[in-house]
Design a protein around this motif. Structure first.
Motif, PDB file in Angstrom:
ATOM      1  N   SER A 225       0.830  -1.203   0.000  1.00  0.00           N
ATOM      2  CA  SER A 225       0.000   0.000   0.000  1.00  0.00           C
ATOM      3  C   SER A 225       0.864   1.253   0.000  1.00  0.00           C
ATOM      4  CB  SER A 225      -0.938   0.004   1.206  1.00  0.00           C
ATOM      5  OG  SER A 225      -0.195   0.048   2.419  1.00  0.00           O
TER       6      SER A 225
ATOM      7  N   ASN B 178       0.895   3.817   1.793  1.00  0.00           N
ATOM      8  CA  ASN B 178       1.349   4.244   3.114  1.00  0.00           C
ATOM      9  C   ASN B 178       2.248   3.213   3.797  1.00  0.00           C
ATOM     10  OD1 ASN B 178      -0.417   2.227   3.932  1.00  0.00           O
ATOM     11  ND2 ASN B 178      -1.887   3.615   4.899  1.00  0.00           N
ATOM     12  N   GLN B 179       2.586   2.128   3.089  1.00  0.00           N
ATOM     13  CA  GLN B 179       3.498   1.087   3.563  1.00  0.00           C
ATOM     14  C   GLN B 179       2.939   0.273   4.730  1.00  0.00           C
ATOM     15  OE1 GLN B 179       6.965   1.027   1.996  1.00  0.00           O
ATOM     16  NE2 GLN B 179       5.645   2.176   0.625  1.00  0.00           N
ATOM     17  N   GLU B 180       1.644   0.359   4.988  1.00  0.00           N
ATOM     18  CA  GLU B 180       1.061  -0.313   6.142  1.00  0.00           C
ATOM     19  C   GLU B 180       0.524  -1.699   5.826  1.00  0.00           C
ATOM     20  OE1 GLU B 180       1.032   0.712   9.327  1.00  0.00           O
ATOM     21  OE2 GLU B 180       2.252   2.428   8.706  1.00  0.00           O
TER      22      GLU B 180
ATOM     23  N   ASN C   9      -1.324  -7.140   7.439  1.00  0.00           N
ATOM     24  CA  ASN C   9      -0.784  -5.942   8.077  1.00  0.00           C
ATOM     25  C   ASN C   9       0.681  -6.137   8.454  1.00  0.00           C
ATOM     26  OD1 ASN C   9      -0.737  -7.410  10.482  1.00  0.00           O
ATOM     27  ND2 ASN C   9      -2.620  -6.490  11.261  1.00  0.00           N
TER      28      ASN C   9
ATOM     29  N   PHE D 266      -2.813  -2.305  -5.232  1.00  0.00           N
ATOM     30  CA  PHE D 266      -3.462  -1.244  -4.478  1.00  0.00           C
ATOM     31  C   PHE D 266      -3.740  -0.060  -5.405  1.00  0.00           C
ATOM     32  CE2 PHE D 266      -1.619  -3.421  -0.791  1.00  0.00           C
ATOM     33  CZ  PHE D 266      -2.677  -3.343   0.105  1.00  0.00           C
TER      34      PHE D 266
ATOM     35  N   ASP E 190      -5.256   2.707  -3.926  1.00  0.00           N
ATOM     36  CA  ASP E 190      -4.860   3.665  -2.895  1.00  0.00           C
ATOM     37  C   ASP E 190      -4.803   2.879  -1.586  1.00  0.00           C
ATOM     38  OD1 ASP E 190      -7.551   3.434  -1.987  1.00  0.00           O
ATOM     39  OD2 ASP E 190      -8.153   5.149  -3.216  1.00  0.00           O
ATOM     40  N   ASP E 191      -4.720   3.571  -0.451  1.00  0.00           N
ATOM     41  CA  ASP E 191      -4.575   2.874   0.828  1.00  0.00           C
ATOM     42  C   ASP E 191      -5.822   2.106   1.242  1.00  0.00           C
ATOM     43  OD1 ASP E 191      -1.954   3.757   1.224  1.00  0.00           O
ATOM     44  OD2 ASP E 191      -2.627   5.642   2.118  1.00  0.00           O
ATOM     45  N   GLU E 192      -6.967   2.405   0.628  1.00  0.00           N
ATOM     46  CA  GLU E 192      -8.227   1.796   1.035  1.00  0.00           C
ATOM     47  C   GLU E 192      -8.854   0.921  -0.040  1.00  0.00           C
ATOM     48  OE1 GLU E 192      -9.276   2.155   4.063  1.00  0.00           O
ATOM     49  OE2 GLU E 192      -7.751   3.619   4.640  1.00  0.00           O
TER      50      GLU E 192
END
Length: 390
Positions: A54, A56-58, A74, A102, A104-106
């Motif tokens: 992702s 944001n790297q999460e 995760n 991905f 985006d992050d979501e």
């Protein structure tokens, strides 16, 4: 379930991989080395492959293609979601034409046979654009870092995915002129633009015939250039990241210890889709804000392939095992270039990295799947995070 597990103590994190290997596995004659920074372990029985990280790297997106299932993981190594959207069930994408990535992050995204599909992290469909029948792609090869790329094109967001072979016989006049290294897809309409035609001085115009696997393109988008390679053509191309994507430079590549694919005379051409994982050639192309990374594969010698083919007539299971063993033990190397294409190093990759299926370069780090253990069925998946330094 096993969760994240640091495999090395903090004091060992900065030890170069080459210090852990036998002398025969020395990475390079230069001072370049891969440094293991971290590792992630996930409880999983079966095959698993990293597809994307992702923004944001999460979160990590992985897939077990034998189970047609994608996993959101995760940073603690926990599976927070399992998504199976193949087939004909509601919200399915049908057959996946691309790896999932991905958006985006979501949100995650895939090019499917029903159209462009977006899903939330729990698998709920969030957007759909119907399939464009003009989209043609022959021969899907699953590999880490080989999915679609989100590209800003003329102020608009586009999807860049590989091009490749087209419908028609390879012996037909003008066949190679139709080949493109990439396809730009409008995510709102599924309108298509085919870009990166084969350069006339590439080896594909030598009068012989090449199969779909030879013409398989790899793409990477950097700050200023879109980089393109083809599996059986030892050249790195860089195109300006402005329409119409004019060729900026190319670099002829010297490949070490390669069983290079050869063109075929017309009488031996197989007109069906043909992707041969045993062939030597270019495999994975990545870029970040430091370097361009190009992994290539030794391939299996023709003589050994002939022996395995004979074994298939006697015992298919033994032949499959022999084939997998040969692929796993063949040499994988990684070339490193500046963003302008000057070669800096050629590193032999250690066998415990599953580099054959690719890796991801992200924010200065390289993410590799752990190589499968062909002798023991493991109930976990391991991801390695590495740093390249001089």
């Amino acid at each position: 379930m096993k969760t994240i597990k640091l495999l090395l103590a903090v004091a060992l994190l900065q030890i170069s991989l080459k210090s852990c290997k036998q002398p025969s596995e020395e990475t390079s004659a230069s001072n370049w080395s891969l440094v293991l920074v971290d590792s992630l372990q996930v409880g999983h029985l079966g095959e698993m492959m990293l597809l994307d990280i992702s923004p944001n790297q999460e979160l990590f997106l992985t897939a077990d293609y034998q189970k047609n299932t994608y996993f959101i993981i995760n940073r603690n190594g926990e599976k927070i979601s399992e998504i199976n959207k193949s087939g004909d069930q509601p919200e399915a994408f049908g057959f996946a034409y691309s790896e999932m990535i991905f958006w985006d992050d979501e949100t995650i995204f895939v090019i499917g046979s029903k159209g462009l599909k977006w899903y939330g992290l729990t698998g709920n469909e969030t957007n759909f654009v119907p399939f464009n029948s003009e989209y043609q792609l022959k021969g899907i090869m699953r590999n880490t870092g080989g999915g679609p790329i989100i590209l800003q094109d003329r102020g608009n967001t586009k999807i860049l995915y590989r091009g490749g072979a087209v419908n028609g016989k390879r012996t037909e006049p003008g066949y190679l002129e139709k080949i493109r290294g990439g396809t730009l897809i409008d995510p709102e309409t599924f309108d298509l633009e085919h870009i990166f035609p084969l350069e006339k001085d590439s080896r594909f115009f030598d009068g012989k015939f090449y199969d779909d696997g030879d013409l398989y393109s790899r793409l990477a988008v950097g700050k200023d250039f879109v980089y393109v390679t083809y599996d059986s053509n030892p050249v790195l191309y860089a195109y300006e990241k402005t329409h119409p994507y004019k060729l900026s430079f190319k670099r002829e590549l010297r490949l070490i210890n390669i069983n290079q694919s050869e063109g075929m005379p017309a009488e031996y051409v197989d007109y069906e889709v043909y992707l041969d994982a045993s062939k030597g050639g270019l495999r994975n192309l990545q870029v970040d804000d430091r370097y361009v990374y190009l992994m290539y594969f030794e391939g299996i010698p023709k003589e050994r392939l002939a022996e395995i083919e004979q074994l298939y007539e006697i015992d298919e299971l033994k032949a499959d095992a022999a084939y997998e063993t040969e692929v796993s033990k063949r040499e994988k190397r990684m070339k490193v270039f500046t963003l302008k294409g000057e070669e800096l190093s050629d590193i032999k990759l250690p066998n415990f990295l599953d580099s054959y299926w690719g890796f991801i370069a992200r924010d200065g780090f390289l993410y590799f799947n752990k190589a499968a253990n062909n002798e023991i069925e493991e109930d976990f998946y391991t991801l390695y995070k590495l740093w390249l330094e001089q």
